[in-house]
Motif scaffolding. Structure first.
Motif, PDB file in Angstrom:
ATOM      1  N   ASP A  13       4.502  42.723  -0.422  1.00  9.26           N
ATOM      2  CA  ASP A  13       4.344  41.273  -0.544  1.00  9.26           C
ATOM      3  C   ASP A  13       5.356  40.534   0.321  1.00  9.26           C
ATOM      4  O   ASP A  13       5.022  39.549   0.997  1.00  9.26           O
ATOM      5  N   ALA A  14       6.605  40.998   0.289  1.00 14.08           N
ATOM      6  CA  ALA A  14       7.647  40.361   1.095  1.00 14.08           C
ATOM      7  C   ALA A  14       7.336  40.477   2.582  1.00 14.08           C
ATOM      8  O   ALA A  14       7.559  39.540   3.367  1.00 14.08           O
ATOM      9  N   HIS A  15       6.791  41.635   2.976  1.00 12.44           N
ATOM     10  CA  HIS A  15       6.437  41.809   4.387  1.00 12.44           C
ATOM     11  C   HIS A  15       5.297  40.878   4.792  1.00 12.44           C
ATOM     12  O   HIS A  15       5.344  40.278   5.876  1.00 12.44           O
ATOM     13  N   LEU A  16       4.284  40.752   3.951  1.00 18.07           N
ATOM     14  CA  LEU A  16       3.179  39.859   4.289  1.00 18.07           C
ATOM     15  C   LEU A  16       3.658  38.407   4.387  1.00 18.07           C
ATOM     16  O   LEU A  16       3.192  37.650   5.248  1.00 18.07           O
ATOM     17  N   ARG A  17       4.587  38.025   3.544  1.00 21.22           N
ATOM     18  CA  ARG A  17       5.174  36.680   3.679  1.00 21.22           C
ATOM     19  C   ARG A  17       5.918  36.567   5.006  1.00 21.22           C
ATOM     20  O   ARG A  17       5.929  35.503   5.644  1.00 21.22           O
ATOM     21  N   ASP A  18       6.518  37.662   5.423  1.00 24.71           N
ATOM     22  CA  ASP A  18       7.262  37.666   6.683  1.00 24.71           C
ATOM     23  C   ASP A  18       6.342  37.479   7.888  1.00 24.71           C
ATOM     24  O   ASP A  18       6.786  36.989   8.940  1.00 24.71           O
ATOM     25  N   ILE A  19       5.080  37.871   7.755  1.00 27.95           N
ATOM     26  CA  ILE A  19       4.132  37.691   8.859  1.00 27.95           C
ATOM     27  C   ILE A  19       3.991  36.208   9.194  1.00 27.95           C
ATOM     28  O   ILE A  19       3.816  35.831  10.364  1.00 27.95           O
ATOM     29  N   GLY A  20       4.058  35.346   8.191  1.00 32.73           N
ATOM     30  CA  GLY A  20       4.012  33.914   8.458  1.00 32.73           C
ATOM     31  C   GLY A  20       5.177  33.470   9.318  1.00 32.73           C
ATOM     32  O   GLY A  20       5.015  32.654  10.242  1.00 32.73           O
ATOM     33  N   MET A  21       6.354  34.002   9.052  1.00 27.99           N
ATOM     34  CA  MET A  21       7.507  33.703   9.885  1.00 27.99           C
ATOM     35  C   MET A  21       7.296  34.228  11.299  1.00 27.99           C
ATOM     36  O   MET A  21       7.674  33.576  12.284  1.00 27.99           O
ATOM     37  N   MET A  22       6.703  35.408  11.418  1.00 31.21           N
ATOM     38  CA  MET A  22       6.475  36.010  12.722  1.00 31.21           C
ATOM     39  C   MET A  22       5.613  35.108  13.609  1.00 31.21           C
ATOM     40  O   MET A  22       5.895  34.941  14.806  1.00 31.21           O
ATOM     41  N   LEU A  23       4.573  34.517  13.045  1.00 32.48           N
ATOM     42  CA  LEU A  23       3.694  33.663  13.837  1.00 32.48           C
ATOM     43  C   LEU A  23       4.455  32.475  14.407  1.00 32.48           C
ATOM     44  O   LEU A  23       4.267  32.086  15.570  1.00 32.48           O
ATOM     45  N   ILE A  24       5.321  31.886  13.591  1.00 27.82           N
ATOM     46  CA  ILE A  24       6.124  30.763  14.050  1.00 27.82           C
ATOM     47  C   ILE A  24       7.137  31.218  15.097  1.00 27.82           C
ATOM     48  O   ILE A  24       7.384  30.535  16.109  1.00 27.82           O
ATOM     49  N   PHE A  57       6.872  33.727  17.164  1.00 28.71           N
ATOM     50  CA  PHE A  57       6.180  33.937  18.435  1.00 28.71           C
ATOM     51  C   PHE A  57       6.109  32.634  19.215  1.00 28.71           C
ATOM     52  O   PHE A  57       6.429  32.579  20.411  1.00 28.71           O
ATOM     53  N   ALA A  58       5.652  31.585  18.546  1.00 26.70           N
ATOM     54  CA  ALA A  58       5.503  30.286  19.214  1.00 26.70           C
ATOM     55  C   ALA A  58       6.848  29.801  19.751  1.00 26.70           C
ATOM     56  O   ALA A  58       6.942  29.336  20.903  1.00 26.70           O
ATOM     57  N   LEU A  59       7.894  29.897  18.947  1.00 27.77           N
ATOM     58  CA  LEU A  59       9.205  29.416  19.365  1.00 27.77           C
ATOM     59  C   LEU A  59       9.777  30.262  20.494  1.00 27.77           C
ATOM     60  O   LEU A  59      10.340  29.733  21.463  1.00 27.77           O
ATOM     61  N   GLY A  60       9.627  31.585  20.382  1.00 30.01           N
ATOM     62  CA  GLY A  60      10.162  32.464  21.415  1.00 30.01           C
ATOM     63  C   GLY A  60       9.489  32.262  22.754  1.00 30.01           C
ATOM     64  O   GLY A  60      10.141  32.285  23.804  1.00 30.01           O
ATOM     65  N   TRP A  61       8.187  32.075  22.745  1.00 30.99           N
ATOM     66  CA  TRP A  61       7.440  31.925  23.993  1.00 30.99           C
ATOM     67  C   TRP A  61       7.477  30.508  24.545  1.00 30.99           C
ATOM     68  O   TRP A  61       7.581  30.316  25.757  1.00 30.99           O
ATOM     69  N   MET A  62       7.361  29.524  23.672  1.00 28.27           N
ATOM     70  CA  MET A  62       7.124  28.155  24.130  1.00 28.27           C
ATOM     71  C   MET A  62       8.291  27.190  23.875  1.00 28.27           C
ATOM     72  O   MET A  62       8.243  26.046  24.297  1.00 28.27           O
TER      73      MET A  62
END
Length: 311
Positions: free
Chosen positions: A85-96, A98-103
């Motif tokens: 469950d904690a990892h799946l919540r972490d996926i939401g952070m990952m998406l953000i 990605f956007a911050l790291g790239w853009m």
């Protein structure tokens, strides 16, 4: 400063404007807009997305659950579920991230809180005139931490081409904006030349690449197909192999980046033994922040001959 020879800046082609690619352009635009938000707002959005992802049924939940059960047999069923469950919540952070790291703008990246340790190991290798392989794992914040570490270290990276032409064009250009160079995963000659020249390369060998040059070595005690590239790159370039760990700190405290002591006597004459050592190093990183590791990847998909599939 233009990047060193490696993968060149991708040229814009009219084919990228094909109607079938318009949804991808919308996605790139959304990432750009997201990356303009303040860091604290981005973290809040990531946590909200993560709460949604945790509750939405997905085949990837079962992949993560299988991986966690294999890698943490000492945990009971309830504890394993909490980690998934904690990892799946972490996926939401990952998406953000990605956007911050790239853009994200250079100013936005510079404002992110960062703790950095172990730079002396890299400096010692460079004083000795040797290239450095920074070996890490696929954590959810990999892309953002690549951008963060580039503020202190001129690094290059290896990457695998994206299937979508728009994202390939946009992301490669973004990476080349802060990386010293980017090398296609098959560009071994260019990568070795760069390392022989004293360069620093970030490399994450912990995914099942279905390569012909795999070794079946343990990862959390489970045999995993692991590419031998770390051994070969270090051997051909006489580079130092330094473990590189990064984790997200609680709340809005930012990120901790750490360079470990070089892995001694690597490369050796035994590619399989070296690959096992690299896996063990990554395993040690994962144990420090297990929920932030990419458990939704089918890490144990390729099995030794005669073994049944895991997924």
């Amino acid at each position: 400063m233009r990047p060193m020879p490696g993968t060149p800046y991708p040229a814009f082609s009219r084919s990228l404007l094909a109607p079938r690619l318009w949804p991808a352009w919308i996605g790139v635009g959304i990432m750009k807009l997201i990356a303009m938000l303040p860091f604290t707002a981005l973290m809040a959005i990531g946590r909200t997305l993560g709460a949604i992802i945790e509750r939405v049924p997905s085949p990837r939940r079962q992949v993560a659950a299988t991986n966690v059960a294999l890698c943490f047999p000492e945990l009971d069923a309830a504890a394993q579920k909490r980690l998934v469950d904690a990892h799946l919540r972490d996926i939401g952070m990952m998406l953000i991230e990605f956007a911050l790291g790239w853009m994200g703008s250079d100013r936005a990246i510079a404002r992110i809180p960062v703790q950095f340790e172990g730079l002396e190991h890299l400096q010692a290798a460079h004083r000795a005139g040797r290239g450095v392989l920074l070996v890490g794992g696929h954590f959810s914040h990999l892309e953002l931490c690549a951008r963060l570490v580039s503020q202190r270290i001129r690094i290059a990276g290896m990457y695998r081409r994206m299937d979508n032409a728009v994202f390939e064009w946009a992301v490669l250009r973004a990476r080349l904006g802060y990386a010293r160079a980017m090398f296609d995963k098959d560009d071994i000659r260019g990568t070795v030349k760069y390392l022989r020249g004293g360069g620093t390369l970030w490399y994450a060998p912990d995914q099942d690449m279905r390569s012909k040059d795999n070794a079946f070595v343990p990862f959390f005690g489970v045999i995993a197909a692991t590419i031998n590239a770390t051994h070969h790159l270090a051997r051909m370039s006489n580079s130092v192999v330094i473990p590189f760990f990064h984790r997200r700190l609680p709340g809005n405290q930012g990120y901790a980046l750490r360079l470990g002591a070089p892995l001694e006597n690597l490369p050796s004459e035994d590619a399989q033994a070296d690959t096992a050592r690299v896996n063990l190093s990554i395993e040690e990183m994962v144990r420090e922040a297990p929920e932030q590791y990419l458990w939704v990847h089918k890490r144990f998909k390729t099995r030794p001959e005669g073994e049944p599939p895991i997924y």
